[in-house]
Structure formats: C-alpha cells, structure tokens
Design a protein around this motif. Structure first.
Motif, PDB file in Angstrom:
ATOM      1  N   ARG A 123       0.810  -1.210   0.000  1.00 16.50           N
ATOM      2  CA  ARG A 123       0.000   0.000   0.000  1.00 16.50           C
ATOM      3  C   ARG A 123       0.847   1.265   0.000  1.00 16.50           C
ATOM      4  O   ARG A 123       0.347   2.341  -0.315  1.00 16.50           O
ATOM      5  CB  ARG A 123      -0.940   0.003   1.211  1.00 16.50           C
ATOM      6  CG  ARG A 123      -1.840  -1.234   1.291  1.00 16.50           C
ATOM      7  CD  ARG A 123      -2.863  -1.116   2.389  1.00 16.50           C
ATOM      8  NE  ARG A 123      -3.792  -0.013   2.125  1.00 16.50           N
ATOM      9  CZ  ARG A 123      -4.728   0.386   2.984  1.00 16.50           C
ATOM     10  NH1 ARG A 123      -4.842  -0.217   4.161  1.00 16.50           N
ATOM     11  NH2 ARG A 123      -5.538   1.383   2.691  1.00 16.50           N
TER      12      ARG A 123
ATOM     13  N   ASP B  44      -1.697   2.868  -2.275  1.00 16.52           N
ATOM     14  CA  ASP B  44      -2.530   3.981  -1.821  1.00 16.52           C
ATOM     15  C   ASP B  44      -1.727   5.253  -1.609  1.00 16.52           C
ATOM     16  O   ASP B  44      -2.287   6.349  -1.584  1.00 16.52           O
ATOM     17  CB  ASP B  44      -3.210   3.612  -0.494  1.00 16.52           C
ATOM     18  CG  ASP B  44      -4.106   2.398  -0.632  1.00 16.52           C
ATOM     19  OD1 ASP B  44      -4.879   2.343  -1.599  1.00 16.52           O
ATOM     20  OD2 ASP B  44      -4.021   1.494   0.212  1.00 16.52           O
ATOM     21  N   LEU B  45      -0.421   5.122  -1.454  1.00 16.05           N
ATOM     22  CA  LEU B  45       0.413   6.283  -1.127  1.00 16.05           C
ATOM     23  C   LEU B  45       1.789   6.117  -1.743  1.00 16.05           C
ATOM     24  O   LEU B  45       2.393   5.039  -1.651  1.00 16.05           O
ATOM     25  CB  LEU B  45       0.549   6.417   0.397  1.00 16.05           C
ATOM     26  CG  LEU B  45       1.594   7.402   0.927  1.00 16.05           C
ATOM     27  CD1 LEU B  45       1.182   8.840   0.604  1.00 16.05           C
ATOM     28  CD2 LEU B  45       1.789   7.230   2.433  1.00 16.05           C
TER      29      LEU B  45
ATOM     30  N   ARG C  98      -2.228   9.360  -3.974  1.00 12.13           N
ATOM     31  CA  ARG C  98      -1.751  10.315  -2.992  1.00 12.13           C
ATOM     32  C   ARG C  98      -0.227  10.307  -2.969  1.00 12.13           C
ATOM     33  O   ARG C  98       0.393   9.250  -2.814  1.00 12.13           O
ATOM     34  CB  ARG C  98      -2.283   9.977  -1.599  1.00 12.13           C
ATOM     35  CG  ARG C  98      -1.957  11.052  -0.556  1.00 12.13           C
ATOM     36  CD  ARG C  98      -2.559  10.711   0.779  1.00 12.13           C
ATOM     37  NE  ARG C  98      -4.015  10.591   0.710  1.00 12.13           N
ATOM     38  CZ  ARG C  98      -4.836  11.054   1.643  1.00 12.13           C
ATOM     39  NH1 ARG C  98      -4.358  11.662   2.702  1.00 12.13           N
ATOM     40  NH2 ARG C  98      -6.126  10.894   1.521  1.00 12.13           N
TER      41      ARG C  98
ATOM     42  N   MET D  16       3.229  12.028  -1.203  1.00 18.34           N
ATOM     43  CA  MET D  16       3.699  12.811  -0.064  1.00 18.34           C
ATOM     44  C   MET D  16       5.198  13.084  -0.223  1.00 18.34           C
ATOM     45  O   MET D  16       6.012  12.170  -0.102  1.00 18.34           O
ATOM     46  CB  MET D  16       3.456  12.060   1.251  1.00 18.34           C
ATOM     47  CG  MET D  16       3.915  12.845   2.483  1.00 18.34           C
ATOM     48  SD  MET D  16       3.763  11.880   4.034  1.00 18.34           S
ATOM     49  CE  MET D  16       1.983  11.678   4.132  1.00 18.34           C
TER      50      MET D  16
ATOM     51  N   ARG E 192       1.390  19.318  -3.345  1.00 15.47           N
ATOM     52  CA  ARG E 192       1.156  18.226  -2.406  1.00 15.47           C
ATOM     53  C   ARG E 192       1.753  18.572  -1.042  1.00 15.47           C
ATOM     54  O   ARG E 192       2.862  19.119  -0.949  1.00 15.47           O
ATOM     55  CB  ARG E 192       1.769  16.921  -2.929  1.00 15.47           C
ATOM     56  CG  ARG E 192       1.210  16.485  -4.284  1.00 15.47           C
ATOM     57  CD  ARG E 192      -0.285  16.220  -4.217  1.00 15.47           C
ATOM     58  NE  ARG E 192      -0.879  15.916  -5.504  1.00 15.47           N
ATOM     59  CZ  ARG E 192      -1.310  14.713  -5.864  1.00 15.47           C
ATOM     60  NH1 ARG E 192      -1.202  13.697  -5.013  1.00 15.47           N
ATOM     61  NH2 ARG E 192      -1.843  14.520  -7.047  1.00 15.47           N
TER      62      ARG E 192
ATOM     63  N   SER F  69       0.680  10.152  10.337  1.00 14.27           N
ATOM     64  CA  SER F  69       0.011  10.722   9.159  1.00 14.27           C
ATOM     65  C   SER F  69      -0.431   9.631   8.204  1.00 14.27           C
ATOM     66  O   SER F  69      -1.522   9.684   7.630  1.00 14.27           O
ATOM     67  CB  SER F  69       0.963  11.690   8.440  1.00 14.27           C
ATOM     68  OG  SER F  69       1.316  12.772   9.269  1.00 14.27           O
ATOM     69  N   ILE F  70       0.426   8.614   8.034  1.00  9.54           N
ATOM     70  CA  ILE F  70       0.086   7.509   7.137  1.00  9.54           C
ATOM     71  C   ILE F  70      -1.064   6.685   7.699  1.00  9.54           C
ATOM     72  O   ILE F  70      -1.986   6.288   6.973  1.00  9.54           O
ATOM     73  CB  ILE F  70       1.323   6.623   6.899  1.00  9.54           C
ATOM     74  CG1 ILE F  70       2.417   7.424   6.165  1.00  9.54           C
ATOM     75  CG2 ILE F  70       0.966   5.365   6.108  1.00  9.54           C
ATOM     76  CD1 ILE F  70       3.731   6.683   6.018  1.00  9.54           C
ATOM     77  N   GLU F  71      -1.043   6.440   9.006  1.00 13.31           N
ATOM     78  CA  GLU F  71      -2.127   5.667   9.616  1.00 13.31           C
ATOM     79  C   GLU F  71      -3.454   6.424   9.554  1.00 13.31           C
ATOM     80  O   GLU F  71      -4.523   5.810   9.482  1.00 13.31           O
ATOM     81  CB  GLU F  71      -1.770   5.330  11.064  1.00 13.31           C
ATOM     82  CG  GLU F  71      -0.669   4.285  11.179  1.00 13.31           C
ATOM     83  CD  GLU F  71      -0.482   3.787  12.596  1.00 13.31           C
ATOM     84  OE1 GLU F  71      -0.673   4.597  13.525  1.00 13.31           O
ATOM     85  OE2 GLU F  71      -0.147   2.601  12.767  1.00 13.31           O
TER      86      GLU F  71
ATOM     87  N   MET G  75      -4.499   7.881   7.094  1.00 14.15           N
ATOM     88  CA  MET G  75      -5.039   7.604   5.759  1.00 14.15           C
ATOM     89  C   MET G  75      -5.730   6.238   5.698  1.00 14.15           C
ATOM     90  O   MET G  75      -6.268   5.853   4.664  1.00 14.15           O
ATOM     91  CB  MET G  75      -3.915   7.641   4.716  1.00 14.15           C
ATOM     92  CG  MET G  75      -3.161   8.945   4.648  1.00 14.15           C
ATOM     93  SD  MET G  75      -1.750   8.828   3.508  1.00 14.15           S
ATOM     94  CE  MET G  75      -0.889  10.343   3.908  1.00 14.15           C
ATOM     95  N   GLY G  76      -5.672   5.483   6.810  1.00 12.24           N
ATOM     96  CA  GLY G  76      -6.310   4.174   6.829  1.00 12.24           C
ATOM     97  C   GLY G  76      -5.360   3.017   6.619  1.00 12.24           C
ATOM     98  O   GLY G  76      -5.787   1.862   6.494  1.00 12.24           O
TER      99      GLY G  76
END
Length: 402
Positions: free
Chosen positions: A8, A64-65, A106, A108, A133, A153-155, A157-158
């Motif tokens: 992810r 996801d990131l 997304r 970062m 961003r 911050s990452i957590e 995001m789910g």
C-alpha cells in the motif's frame, strides 16, 4: 501462507546523492512498522526482465500512497554524462512520481537534509503538480519524533501498522515457503538425475554413515572432498553496472571496507558450498544470512551433494551508508556472474551444471567491532538458471576452466 497483503506504500528514493542515506532509513522505519508486505521499495521490488514502465504503472495502481524522498540535490543531481536526471523522461524517479500524479495516487514529498519543496520552474511539466502536495520534513535532530509523526500521518489515511507478532509470523511462513522451494529444487536434482547413476559402483549414501547432523554446524570432513581449485573464468561479454559510491559524505571512507567484505563473502560462499563447512562463513555473515546458508548446507548434506560455484565476475552499483540508531548500516547493489557444478559427495560424480548466469542482488550490512558483516541478501533473479545433465567424473566444462 495466510491472507495476502497488498503493498500500500510505494517508497521512492534515489540510492545516490544527499538523500540516499535518509531514503534507506525511512524505508527501514516504515517496513518495521507497517511490515514488508505493505511496503514497496520502487526499483528493488520490480521483477527483473519485466517492462520497467509497465511495472511502475502496475505498482502505483495498487498502492494507496507514494512517498518521494527529496534531498537538497533532488532537482539538480546529474548522471555520468552531466545531464540532470530529473529532466530525463526515462529516469525511474520521474517515472514513478509522474505516474502516481497522473493516476491521482496520494503523493507525499518527504524533505530531508534541509531540502525545500521544489518550485514549478525546477520541475518538468509532468511533475509540476508535486509542488501542491502537502510535504513532511524530517530532521536529524528530531528524527524519532519526525518519523513517528510521519507514521501517524500515514495511519490517518487508513493504512494500519502490523504488530511485531504478526510480522514475525509472516516471516516464519516465508522462511518455511523458501525452505520448501529449496528442498524441492534439490530433490529434483538428486532424485530426477540421481536415478540415472544409481547403479554406479561405489555409490555410497552419506546419510547411512551413522554421522549425526549438528544443530549448529554442518561439516563433512575435508578429506572427503577432493575438488580441484577452479580459477575464475572471465566473461568478455559482461557489462558491469555503473559504480555510484555516493553515500553520505561522512561515511565515504567505509565504501572500500564494504566492498572488501562482500568480495570475501563471495569467496567464503564458494568454499562453504564445496566443503559443506559453515564455519568460515562466520567471518563475514551474521543473522538471517548465516541461518539461510545453514539451511542450504544442511539440505546438501542430507542429499549427499556439494557444489563447485565459480564466480566469473563481480561489480558494484550504488552503495548507501547510514545510521540506524547507534548502528552503522549499509545497503549495496551487487551484480555477480556465476557458473555452478553439482557433484555427488560419495564419488564426486558431476550430476548437473549451470552455465554462466547473472545473480543481481541487494546486500544489507551492519558494522560490528570495526568490521562489516552481511546480515541479509535479497536476490533479484525471478527464474532458475538452466541446468544441464552431466554424469561425468571429469566434467569437460570444469577441465576447460583450468
């Protein structure tokens, strides 16, 4: 193997330049918290022989990131010809970031070493959206705090972390899977080909000798192995990897020692596979790397075979040196070319041989007591090299190397 977890988090960083050491530290921190199965380390996890652009598109489509590590020289770093890397449409960092931006993944930016967010004028058109961003800054002075904030911050995001117990369970399953694959491969060699020579005289089964296998050391008496020393064969068609020793400037003096340890490891590996004696490997191997060789030698011992591994060439790619807490760590890209001859221990009959084949790998090291030790090795080959049946005591290929 349990429920499969898709990667992810896509971690994008250069192995050279001012941000190299930071990139490795960030990747290690995220892998430790989220687990290796949820993290994708850009070019390291792309299968060799696959279309690079398509692999990046597939990887970014399931992540996801995308985390892009930006050092002070991120926009100005040049290649061996003096051209700015980021201006090259085929540059892997540009491909990864631009593909993620295009697919609205997304992204970062992680600023390290005092770097600032690049301006639009410094970026090619397909990266200009990066300046909009939200970035996250990491500093040496507040490393633990800053990286913990990054994880939070990452957590948010789910993407949830994996407990040490869950990660350890997955590692155990992976080791079991690796052992099964290794055992199956050896069985194919010894059973499939061994039947051809079962009626040979003096065919002794080393497992019937009454010797017990030590739980910590695998040793076949050296007098039983009479293999000749094989000089290295030079492959004239070999194209070396570009050497890029751009590690953190404070650690540049360590590069030579790291290379020496890896070169020594290759020689000791050949010795161990020919004598089935793991003892010399302790000079340079530790941890998982040493345990993996223990497993291999144990299987060889039980199957009654040994290997003459001939390293024909070895070159180094990027080498990054960095600190992890109080430990000095290193990560080295190495390309080796090997040929292999598998012999029966009872009478030294050559069963099979594998011609010259590439062995690209990432070597992870740790410095202990002023010496560099190899803690683990990640092999990047995606297929087994071709094996040819032999069945000769005086293998003609071996004779040709003398």
């Amino acid at each position: 193997m349990g429920k499969k977890v898709k990667p992810r988090i896509f971690i994008c960083y250069r192995r050279g330049g001012e941000g190299a050491g930071f990139g490795g530290r960030i990747a290690d921190k995220l892998v430790k918290h989220f687990g290796d199965s949820q993290c994708f380390r850009d070019i390291e996890d792309i299968e060799k022989g696959t279309d690079f652009v398509e692999s990046i598109k597939r990887a970014t489509s399931i992540c996801d990131l995308l985390i892009v590590v930006i050092g002070p020289d991120w926009t100005s770093m040049t290649d061996v010809h003096g051209n700015i890397r980021l201006q090259d449409p085929n540059d892997f960092v540009r491909l990864e970031v631009s593909t993620a931006l295009k697919r609205d993944i997304r992204v970062m930016p992680i600023l390290v070493g005092g770097a600032k967010v690049p301006s639009e004028e410094q970026l090619p058109d397909d990266l200009k959206a990066l300046v909009r961003r939200q970035s996250h800054e990491l500093t040496d002075q507040r490393w633990n705090y800053d990286t913990d904030e990054l994880i939070r911050s990452i957590e948010a995001m789910g993407i949830k972390g994996m407990s040490p117990e869950e990660q350890e369970a997955r590692k155990r399953k992976q080791k079991i899977f690796t052992a099964v694959v290794l055992t199956t491969f050896i069985l194919l060699i010894t059973v499939g080909i061994g039947f051809m020579f079962k009626s040979q005289p003096n065919d002794k089964d080393i497992n019937r000798s009454g010797n017990e296998l030590s739980p910590t050391t695998v040793v076949i008496p050296k007098q039983e192995i009479s293999a000749k020393k094989i000089p290295a064969k030079v492959n004239k068609n070999f194209q070396p990897l570009p050497v890029s020793d751009k590690s953190a400037s404070d650690y540049s003096t360590e590069i030579g020692s790291i290379k020496n340890s890896i070169q020594l490891a290759s020689s000791l590996e050949s010795l161990a596979m020919a004598t089935l004696d793991i003892t010399p490997l302790g000079q340079v191997f530790m941890g998982d790397a040493l345990q993996n060789y223990q497993t291999v030698l144990s299987e060889y011992y039980q199957m009654g075979i040994y290997s003459l591994n001939i390293m024909e060439a070895q070159t180094f790619g990027d080498i990054a040196v960095f600190k992890e807490g109080n430990k000095l760590m290193a990560e080295a890209e190495v390309l080796e070319i090997w040929s292999t001859h598998t012999h029966r221990t009872s009478d030294h009959l050559c069963l099979v041989h594998q011609p010259s084949h590439n062995a690209p790998q990432t070597v992870y090291l740790e410095k202990k007591n002023d010496s560099w030790y190899i803690s683990s090795i990640m092999q990047h080959n995606t297929s087994m090299p071709t094996s040819t049946q032999c069945g000769m005591y005086d293998c003609p290929l071996l004779a040709g190397l003398q």
